[in-house]
Design an enzyme around this catalytic site. Sequence first.
Site, PDB file in Angstrom:
ATOM      1  CB  SER A 124      39.483 -12.190  20.709  1.00 41.04           C
ATOM      2  OG  SER A 124      38.296 -12.064  19.961  1.00 41.04           O
ATOM      3  CG  ASP A 179      40.124 -11.973  16.926  1.00 45.54           C
ATOM      4  OD1 ASP A 179      40.986 -12.646  17.507  1.00 45.54           O
ATOM      5  OD2 ASP A 179      38.956 -11.856  17.336  1.00 45.54           O
TER       6      ASP A 179
END
Length: 331
Positions: A77, A189
Amino acid sequence: MTCLLLSACATLLAACGGKPVKTPPPTAVVPPPAVTTRPVVVGVALGGGAAKGFAHIGVIKMLEANGIKPDVVAGTSAGSVVGALYASGMDVFQMQRKAVALDESSIRDVRLFSGGLVQGRALQDYVNAQVGNVPIQKLKKPFVAVATRLEDGQRTLFNKGDTGQAVRASASVPGVFEPVAIGKWHYVDGGVVSPVPVDAARQLGADLVIAVDISSKASGTTPSGMLGIVNQSITIMGQRAGQQELARAEVVVRPKVNDIGPVDFTQRHAAILEGEKAALAAMPQIKARLAQLQHERAAAAAAAARPKAAPCVEPTRLQRLTFRGQPCPGP
């Protein structure tokens, strides 16, 4: 007295007239082979945490200031954004300048009714522009971005191809970003399955993994706003797996950034500073673990280079009876 002198002279003359004493030939001494020790590969595992990710810059800055330059980089991320820029060869001061100058609206392309509020193409283009459109496999340091395959929850490591697209996939927070289509799969993510990518750094060949954990912990309070709810949901999903993975790192650095919101870009200076402070606090542990690994590796290399004694052969019965053989020493 005269007789003694005559005798000594005769002896000296006899010695001079005798055969010359032969000098033994020189003996060649072969030096032992040089002991070569493979250097310890240092890896950083940069975790997810949205705007808290600026702390990664401070951590890397302090590592380099203390002579520790990571060899491999893994990012999840927000950690994949910083990791990609660092792996491209960008120095930490340049990264800090870019962080300060970053206009968050330039990486936020809102599109309603499409599976997420943010498309993510702007983030992809931004990252590619910063790394000079260089694909992952041609970055100056080995790098992987960790994402989650939406169809089956599989942890996925991107180690080649479009750098910006890999980072976009790694940072596509469910419900906020659109899932990223790559091939026949969709990705979200990486924090869902690997909040701090320790195992990914190890797979890149790291002997010493320095994990940087900027993830929020479930606070026991009800988060406010949609983004806060999404952020806490991802935290809860990845918390157990994240703790197990963090335990496999040699050192864990935890910047104090819990008070920084996921989209609070105004706190970027504070996040960088907290990264510096946390790295400095962990520096004695980092140096001790690095020295330990270097010592162990040098000792193993020296032992491998040491000449091995010929195997002992037990004497026969006849040799023992005639005292012509010695028994082998015991273990």
